[in-house]
Write an enzyme that holds these catalytic residues in place. Structure first.
Site, PDB file in Angstrom:
ATOM      1  N   CYS A 380      65.222  57.588  94.448  1.00 37.54           N
ATOM      2  CA  CYS A 380      65.123  57.209  93.144  1.00 37.54           C
ATOM      3  C   CYS A 380      65.588  57.872  92.136  1.00 37.54           C
ATOM      4  O   CYS A 380      66.640  57.666  91.760  1.00 37.54           O
ATOM      5  CB  CYS A 380      63.878  55.894  93.429  1.00 37.54           C
ATOM      6  N   HIS A 506      63.358  52.553  97.869  1.00 38.61           N
ATOM      7  CA  HIS A 506      62.171  53.292  98.245  1.00 38.61           C
ATOM      8  C   HIS A 506      62.325  53.266  99.909  1.00 38.61           C
ATOM      9  O   HIS A 506      61.767  52.456  99.851  1.00 38.61           O
ATOM     10  CB  HIS A 506      61.341  52.660  97.017  1.00 38.61           C
ATOM     11  N   GLU A 508      60.822  54.843 101.890  1.00 35.72           N
ATOM     12  CA  GLU A 508      59.247  54.528 102.308  1.00 35.72           C
ATOM     13  C   GLU A 508      58.417  53.763 102.547  1.00 35.72           C
ATOM     14  O   GLU A 508      57.175  53.332 102.831  1.00 35.72           O
ATOM     15  CB  GLU A 508      58.598  55.715 101.048  1.00 35.72           C
TER      16      GLU A 508
END
Ligand code: GLN
Length: 530
Positions: A380, A506, A508
């Site tokens: 990001c 993102h 993750e």
């Protein structure tokens, strides 16, 4: 009809209610039941997205674009199922609904009160996701005894009365401290939390008792006697090295059977071998991989919760132990300092963030990684910084920047796309939630994902400026991921390096212990040159 499980906390905060809730969800799902998990937060903020990561840790984002408490991240990682906006609710949102209803005249001029109006709204939200699920598991944030939590506990008391004991189950997570000078485990705090809950009218059915030392039989008996909880329902939740061991520990303690018995439901065999494999890989790792995570919230590592978990997942897949060095980008480094700061590092990650603090440090780190061919994953803001650095130092646009930081930059390589079609979600100007991204054939991203179409979650305002696509590409940058309609750049990479990828989303949030995210595995693989 769905069965309701409530997870509450006593004694003190930070006992791991989120992980306990997530573990219960995993165990019941593994029995073949359909489950949904939800978190109720007693604070008055309406929008967890605006809460400081320094205080509250990471903002987790769901597929449907809700900005939520980080516990939803635990739920998704454990239960391996995408949750929605309905799974995250704060007292502020409850009060907002009640006040909006009052303004609309829905209460027909009645006096609007905590009981029944606020509690009814909480009950409506607790039961809203029941359809199609066998279990609705609701975690109540905070600790029993907090003033803010009272309306939630009152709603749970009422639901027990409405639906009956056979349809609701109360679990209290407590703490049994070991007092060194007495050489004893002390049960009094757990007794008191239970009394407090009973004062409100809730009798816990199960106690999950955290402790650093194992219970002797008499401790179980004592807790049971004083709390009115059956002895076999008092479970010793011992400290663990790794939170992913907890579901197995609950399984060994018979928790899934106790829950099924309470509801008179069939207890089915549970296969957690894929979880065990993750733990075994972690346990039997050989060698290390050292990563520098370079951000501004590094003193508050909960702010990067999902990133840390994703790194653990990926490292276990490669059977390596991950060593994380936190680099505070608020200090502006010159190259000499970076050599020192990053010495011995195998790879770098620049996470997302908001605001100018630490930006120059991040740009310096992106340059360092690019010029020294150190594997780098930018997430990001990390990706935006990589674009700025490349424009400045390779394309010679010395004042290139993101308009988030320099509004009148002559070369705004990252900017706001005013008329963006994508800004249709609520929550103002942020692009939130899952979007499809198309990958370029043969790119690093394609190799990592091994597919040409992906879906990942976003949370940002600024975008790559399309006016600069050609110039950066001419200088050797590859824009390897774009939105469905090719209007938005989602991934950039520098093919001259082993692994130099920036992603606007993102990744993750979608990593799981048994299914690590391909970009994290790719980064670590490049780091160990496997
Ligand atoms: N601040 C940047 C933006 O709003 C990046 C946000 C982030 O990293 N999540 O676009």
């Amino acid at each position: 009809m769905a069965k309701y499980i409530f997870v509450m906390g006593g004694v003190l905060s930070s006992l791991g209610k989120g992980i306990a809730t997530a573990s219960i969800g995993l165990l019941l799902k593994s029995m073949g039941y359909k489950v949904v998990l939800q978190k109720f937060d007693p604070y008055l903020n309406v929008d967890p997205g605006t809460m400081s990561p320094f205080q509250h840790g990471e903002v987790f984002v769901t597929d449907d674009g809700a900005e939520t408490d980080l516990d939803l991240g635990h739920y998704e990682r454990f239960v391996d199922q995408a949750l929605s906006r309905a799974s995250s609710c704060s007292a502020g949102q409850v009060y907002e609904s009640v006040i909006t209803n009052e303004r609309k005249g829905i209460y027909l001029g009645k006096t609007v009160q905590v009981i029944p109006h606020v509690t009814d709204e909480i009950k409506r939200r607790i039961t809203a996701q029941a359809e199609g699920n066998d279990f609705v598991i609701s975690e109540i944030g905070g600790t029993v005894g907090d003033i803010e939590g009272l309306p939630f506990l009152e709603a749970i008391r009422q639901l027990h009365l409405d639906l009956g004991n056979e349809n609701t189950l109360n679990i209290l997570l407590t703490y049994v401290p070991y007092i060194k000078t007495a050489g004893e485990l002390k049960t009094k705090p757990s007794q008191h939390s239970t009394y407090k809950l009973r004062e409100i009218g809730i009798q816990p059915d199960i106690l999950l008792c955290r402790s650093e030392k194992p219970f002797e039989d008499e401790i179980y008996a004592k807790i049971s006697l004083f709390t009115n909880v059956r002895k076999e329902n008092v479970i010793n939740a011992l400290d663990v090295n790794c939170v992913y061991e907890i579901p197995m520990n609950y399984q060994k303690a018979n928790l899934p059977e106790i829950i099924c018995q309470h509801f008179n439901m069939k207890s089915c065999p549970i296969d957690l071998s894929h979880w065990q494999e993750f733990l075994d890989n972690r346990e039997n790792s050989e060698g290390t991989v050292k990563i520098a995570v370079c951000g501004k919230y590094v003193r508050h590592q909960d702010a990067y919760k999902s990133i840390v978990e994703a790194l653990y997942h990926a490292a276990a897949r490669l059977k390596k132990k991950i060593i994380i060095t936190w680099v505070d980008t608020e200090r502006i480094f010159d190259n000499g300092d970076l050599d020192k700061e990053l010495s011995g590092i195998d790879c770098i990650l620049i996470p997302g963030g908001f605001g100018i603090r630490g930006i120059d440090g991040k740009i310096a780190i992106a340059k360092y990684a690019r010029t020294k061919n150190i594997p780098l994953l930018g997430i990001c803001l990390g990706m935006q910084v990589m674009a700025v650095e490349f424009a400045r130092n390779v394309c010679k646009m010395e004042q290139a920047h993101s308009t988030e930081f320099v509004e009148d930059s002559p070369d705004p390589v990252i900017h706001l796309m005013e008329k963006q079609l994508y800004r249709k979600l609520t929550g103002g100007s942020m692009r939130l939630g899952a979007y499809t991204c198309k990958l370029s054939e043969g790119s690093l991203a394609h190799k990592a994902y091994d597919t040409l179409e992906i879906s990942e979650r976003h949370r940002h305002r600024y975008e790559f400026n399309n006016d600069y696509r050609q110039r950066l590409m001419d200088a050797g940058l590859c824009l390897s991921g774009v939105s469905d309609d090719n209007l938005l750049v989602e991934i950039l990479e520098y093919p001259a390096n082993d692994f130099y990828i920036g992603v606007q989303f993102h990744p993750e949030f979608k990593s799981r212990p048994h299914r690590p995210h391909p970009l994290f595995v790719g980064l670590l693989r490049a780091a160990i040159k496997a």
